[in-house]
Design a protein around this motif. Sequence first.
Motif, mmCIF file in Angstrom:
data_model
loop_
_atom_site.group_PDB
_atom_site.id
_atom_site.type_symbol
_atom_site.label_atom_id
_atom_site.label_comp_id
_atom_site.label_asym_id
_atom_site.label_seq_id
_atom_site.Cartn_x
_atom_site.Cartn_y
_atom_site.Cartn_z
ATOM 1 N N TYR A 12 0.673 -0.855 -0.181
ATOM 2 C CA TYR A 12 0.402 0.352 -0.236
ATOM 3 C C TYR A 12 0.849 0.999 -0.144
ATOM 4 C CZ TYR A 12 -3.906 -2.918 0.848
ATOM 5 O OH TYR A 12 -4.763 -4.202 1.000
ATOM 6 N N GLN A 208 -10.459 5.675 -2.265
ATOM 7 C CA GLN A 208 -9.748 5.936 -1.337
ATOM 8 C C GLN A 208 -9.145 7.266 -1.012
ATOM 9 O OE1 GLN A 208 -10.500 2.591 -1.156
ATOM 10 N NE2 GLN A 208 -8.258 2.467 -0.920
ATOM 11 N N TYR A 211 -4.016 8.140 -3.810
ATOM 12 C CA TYR A 211 -3.522 6.880 -2.764
ATOM 13 C C TYR A 211 -1.756 7.317 -3.178
ATOM 14 C CZ TYR A 211 -5.899 2.942 -4.493
ATOM 15 O OH TYR A 211 -7.146 1.894 -4.318
ATOM 16 N N TYR A 216 -2.640 13.169 0.397
ATOM 17 C CA TYR A 216 -4.306 13.070 1.169
ATOM 18 C C TYR A 216 -4.055 13.668 2.405
ATOM 19 C CZ TYR A 216 -7.599 9.260 4.356
ATOM 20 O OH TYR A 216 -8.463 8.554 4.874
ATOM 21 N N ARG A 248 -7.770 3.357 6.057
ATOM 22 C CA ARG A 248 -8.596 3.379 4.723
ATOM 23 C C ARG A 248 -7.699 2.847 3.272
ATOM 24 N NH1 ARG A 248 -12.449 6.893 4.508
ATOM 25 N NH2 ARG A 248 -13.530 7.479 2.413
ATOM 26 N N MET A 249 -6.564 2.757 2.801
ATOM 27 C CA MET A 249 -6.298 1.657 1.843
ATOM 28 C C MET A 249 -6.290 0.665 2.015
ATOM 29 S SD MET A 249 -5.050 4.303 -0.149
ATOM 30 C CE MET A 249 -5.656 5.211 1.065
ATOM 31 N N LEU A 264 -13.615 0.320 -5.340
ATOM 32 C CA LEU A 264 -13.146 0.912 -4.317
ATOM 33 C C LEU A 264 -12.844 2.269 -5.645
ATOM 34 C CD1 LEU A 264 -9.503 -0.939 -5.611
ATOM 35 C CD2 LEU A 264 -11.455 -1.685 -5.791
ATOM 36 N N HIS A 284 -4.296 -1.639 -7.166
ATOM 37 C CA HIS A 284 -4.894 -2.986 -6.089
ATOM 38 C C HIS A 284 -5.845 -3.402 -6.242
ATOM 39 C CE1 HIS A 284 -7.126 -0.586 -2.204
ATOM 40 N NE2 HIS A 284 -7.173 -2.152 -1.841
#
Length: 458
Positions: A12, A208, A211, A216, A248-249, A264, A284
Amino acid sequence: MTPTHSIEDQFYRSLYTTAETAYLAAGKSVAEQDLPDVVEAILERRVAGEGGLSAAEAASLLRLVRDAPDARLRDLVVKAARKVRHASFGDGVATMVPIEVTSFCSSTCRFCGWRADNKDMIRLAITESAIREQAQILARKGFSHFEIAGGDDLKFLKENLHSLVRNLKTETSAVNPDARVSLCLVPMHEPHYRKLRADGLDCVLTWQETYKEDLYNHHIPSGPKASGIDLDLKLQKRTGESIGWLHRMQSQEMAVRAGLQVGLGVMIGLAEIAEADILSVVLHGQKLIETYPDQIEPLIIGMPTWNPITTEAFDNGKTERPPFDAASNFEFVAAVYLLSFPNRMAWVFANGRVSPEIQTNCVENAAFFTSTLVQIAPGAYLGLDGKPVPRAMFDRVRGLPEGELNQEDVLSGEQFVHYYDSHENFVARFEGRGLSVVSDQSMLRSQVPAVPASLALA
């Protein structure tokens, strides 16, 4: 049976960098004059088989978003996706409807009008009876998928969620035996999801946002999305690491391990290199399929976009939104998403943040899953008949006068700009394109036998 393995944290943490490197490498390895041959070869192989694209192939197609936006090649990609869509889902399209349960929120996401520090926003939280009444109205309209959505409201999670899921599933199933219930709320943990699955929950949708970890953290500085929540549904203690981002990932993996379908996706246009974020979704999703081949139902690939918000003083998009036209690229990105996954393993989700025309085009060419009759204020469907909405339907109200409310009052709490149209009008558009509404239950892996590509595409 609980899987004994899991995806390492490092996957991740390196995901966005891996995707960005692959995307930039595609631009260096293939000269623009050679791109037509490369794209046509990728599409020929993909349409002839059932497997998804490699990372390099998906990165090459994503060059057509902005780096080399050749209209002819973009059209070829969409046409290829249309063939794969028909091979996977025939003429079916599944419709879902979000039921907003609370607009009270503890997070401070800079791109969102619902954020906790927005003092101009009207906030509402509805009672369970109001949620159930709306669900009955919507079930009678023919919906089979009901999404419980709302702000990061930990009070709601602790006090209302389990009984709501149980009762919502029971009542909607009585109207439509194929009824399914999903959540789009703050990510929880595997034990929470296991209990909710026992209550009747079918699916967890978690977008998400991005990423890219530092981005984020910039956009989500505090609250449950920044810190994550613990097993007691309390904010986790902040450390030097981005535990909220990592939580969250990992949220899809936690839900898959609990036996749930998952969604997702990133907010298209939040990251400066939007193509790298889009490719991160692909990588992902492919990793989830690889790690949990027996547990994965079709992944729902969401496509949220950064739309303006109605409380203009709190709209940071004017100064912080990167220059990316989501509407003009929406259909193409949907096509790339579909092609990137094996047949029947991805339900691309066309949503109401683009116009009904774009949304319908997207459904015809790539998306199996879509939302109609979207109203994103708690209690919004109670006023569809034009009658006043009793104050007793709301557990909490902030910013509206005492007494009964009308639909205009309720909708004044909406934040993101969505394109509204009736379910009936959407169905008519779909039927005009030769599509018919089916339940998403009918397209779960357990319900659909494998079809050889040679027959499906004949």
